[in-house]
Design an enzyme around this catalytic site. Structure first.
Site, PDB file in Angstrom:
ATOM      1  CB  THR A 298      -0.922  -0.011   1.232  1.00  0.00           C
ATOM      2  OG1 THR A 298      -1.823  -1.116   1.131  1.00  0.00           O
ATOM      3  CG2 THR A 298      -1.714   1.282   1.338  1.00  0.00           C
TER       4      THR A 298
ATOM      5  CG  HIS B 134      -4.723  -9.105   0.238  1.00  0.00           C
ATOM      6  ND1 HIS B 134      -4.079  -9.968   1.093  1.00  0.00           N
ATOM      7  CD2 HIS B 134      -4.253  -7.862   0.560  1.00  0.00           C
ATOM      8  CE1 HIS B 134      -3.265  -9.279   1.877  1.00  0.00           C
ATOM      9  NE2 HIS B 134      -3.345  -7.995   1.562  1.00  0.00           N
TER      10      HIS B 134
ATOM     11  CE1 TYR C 140      -6.435  -4.667   5.506  1.00  0.00           C
ATOM     12  CE2 TYR C 140      -4.791  -5.884   4.244  1.00  0.00           C
ATOM     13  CZ  TYR C 140      -5.146  -4.784   5.010  1.00  0.00           C
ATOM     14  OH  TYR C 140      -4.221  -3.812   5.280  1.00  0.00           O
TER      15      TYR C 140
ATOM     16  CG  ASN D 233       1.518 -18.244  13.624  1.00  0.00           C
ATOM     17  OD1 ASN D 233       0.637 -18.290  14.477  1.00  0.00           O
ATOM     18  ND2 ASN D 233       2.810 -18.271  13.924  1.00  0.00           N
TER      19      ASN D 233
ATOM     20  CG  ASN E 106      -1.244  -8.966   4.997  1.00  0.00           C
ATOM     21  OD1 ASN E 106      -0.848 -10.119   5.048  1.00  0.00           O
ATOM     22  ND2 ASN E 106      -0.524  -8.011   4.453  1.00  0.00           N
TER      23      ASN E 106
END
Length: 353
Positions: A25, A174, A179, A230, A177
C-alpha cells in the site's frame, strides 16, 4: 544466490528470474480510486522485478479501508490501470493487480460512501486506523448476510474481469493480513453459525468460492492467491484449527491449478513445509525482515520458487541490478511510505550507468 537468476514459467508468464515485487500500500491514488500518473511512473521504474504485484486494490466501494487506495470497479479505474500495465509491459515486466477487500479493516471517514464496514461477524478488530482527522478506533462492522456474501463474490469476479480489461496479466486474491478473506478464516473474527463458520471447511469456504468465481471469469493461469498463516494483523486470531484450515484451503485451491500461491510467512515452519508438499504450482514465500544474504534460502532449500521483495523495492527501483552487482542499497524513508506525492515514491535514485 545463483538460483535467483534462473528463469521460471508462471501461468502464461516467462519470468527472467526468481524475484518479484510484493504488493505494498502506498496511498497515492486519486480520491475516486483511480491510479494517479505518479503511479504509472512508480511501477514502470520497477519493471525489472519481472512480476509486479500491485498494491491492494478494492473491488468495490465497500472494499476500501484506507485513504487514497486504488479501485478496479469502474471505467475510470480501468483507464488509470491501463496506463500502468502498458508502461510495465513496454519495459518487459508483467503485472498482477491484487484484489483487496478490507472487510472490517475500514473507517467510514476513509470511504466514498461513509457506510458501516462489512465483515463475517459484527466484531470490531480492536485496533485504530489513520483517517484525515488522525487515528481513530475502527467501529463495529455489519455482519454480511448469505445474500451479501454472494454479492461480494460477484464483485470480486467483476473486478477480476476489469483488471484483465485494464491490461493486467492476472490478479492476486488477497486472503491475508487481516482483511476480509482472512476474517472468514480467523476464529475470533468469524463467529458465524451457517455454512461460512464453525468447521474447518466452512472457514475456508468463502476463500474458495471467491477463487472459483475468478477462475471461471479469467482463467486459473491468470489467478494467484495470498495467505498469511499465523500473522495476527488486524486483530486476527486463527485459533487452534488455523493450521488445518490452511492445509484444507491450499489442498482445495491446488485443484484449481492457479498460477501461484503467495505466502507471507508467519513463522510456522512445519506448516510451510506441509503447504509446499500440498501445492503443485509456483510458490512465492515472503519472509519479512530477512537479511539480504538470505533472500534465496527458501529457493535453495526447495521451500519456494520465487522470493517476493517488498520494502527494498520502494527505495531501490533497480533492486535487481543492485543485487546482481553487489551494489549498496538505498535506505527507504518510512515517513513517506503512505502519503505525499513524488517524494519517497518516484524520486529514489538508480545506479549510475
Amino acid at each position: 544466490m545463483n538460483n535467483l537468476w534462473k528463469k521460471i514459467k508462471v501461468g502464461n508468464m516467462e519470468l527472467p528470474h526468481r524475484l518479484a515485487m510484493a504488493p505494498m500500500t502506498r496511498g497515492r491514488a486519486l480520491y475516486d480510486g483511480s491510479p494517479s500518473d505518479l503511479s504509472v511512473e512508480y511501477y514502470k521504474q520497477r519493471a525489472s522485478m519481472g512480476l509486479l504485484i500491485s498494491e491492494g486494490t478494492q473491488p468495490s466501494e465497500d472494499g476500501q479501508g484506507y485513504l487514497n487506495t486504488p479501485g478496479i470497479y469502474n471505467e475510470n479505474h480501468i483507464k488509470g490501470w491501463k496506463k500502468i500495465t502498458q508502461r510495465v509491459h513496454d519495459e518487459g515486466g508483467y503485472f498482477f493487480i491484487q484484489l483487496m477487500h478490507v472487510g472490517r479493516m475500514s473507517h467510514p471517514d476513509n470511504t466514498p460512501h461513509h457506510r458501516q464496514a462489512v465483515a463475517p461477524s459484527a466484531i470490531a478488530p480492536g485496533v485504530e486506523m489513520f483517517t484525515a482527522e488522525g487515528m481513530k478506533e475502527i467501529p463495529v462492522p455489519r455482519e454480511l448476510s448469505t445474500e451479501d456474501i454472494k454479492n461480494v463474490i460477484k464483485e470480486h469476479r467483476e473486478a477480476a474481469a476489469a483488471a484483465i480489461k485494464a491490461g493486467a496479466d492476472g490478479v492476486e486474491i488477497h486472503g491475508a493480513n487481516g482483511y476480509l478473506i482472512h476474517q472468514f478464516i480467523g476464529e475470533n473474527s468469524n463467529q458465524r453459525k451457517d455454512e461460512y463458520g464453525g468447521t474447518i471447511e466452512n472457514h475456508a469456504r468463502f476463500a474458495i468460492e471467491v477463487t472459483k468465481a475468478i477462475v471461471e471469469e479469467i482463467g486459473p493461469e491468470k489467478t494467484g492467491f495470498r495467505i498469511s498463516p499465523n500473522v495476527p494483523l488486524g486483530g486476527i486470531d486463527e485459533g487452534k484449527q488455523g493450521p488445518d484450515v490452511y492445509r484444507y484451503l491450499v489442498k482445495e485451491l491446488d485443484k484449481l491449478n492457479l498460477a501461484y500461491l503467495h505466502i507471507l510467512h508467519g513463522g510456522n515452519e512445519e506448516l510451510l513445509s506441509d503447504i509446499r508438499s500440498i501445492w503443485s504450482n509456483t510458490l512465492l514465500v515472503n519472509r519479512g525482515g530477512r537479511p539480504l544474504e538470505d533472500i534465496s534460502v527458501d529457493i535453495d532449500n526447495d521451500l519456494a520458487d520465487i522470493a517476493p521483495i517488498g520494502t527494498w523495492t520502494i527505495a531501490n527501483p533497480d533492486f535487481v541490478a543492485r543485487l546482481k552487482n553487489g551494489a549498496q542499497l538505498t535506505e527507504p524513508d518510512r515517513n513517506t511510505f503512505y502519503a505525499g506525492g513524488e517524494k519517497g515514491y518516484i524520486d529514489y535514485p538508480f545506479l549510475k550507468s
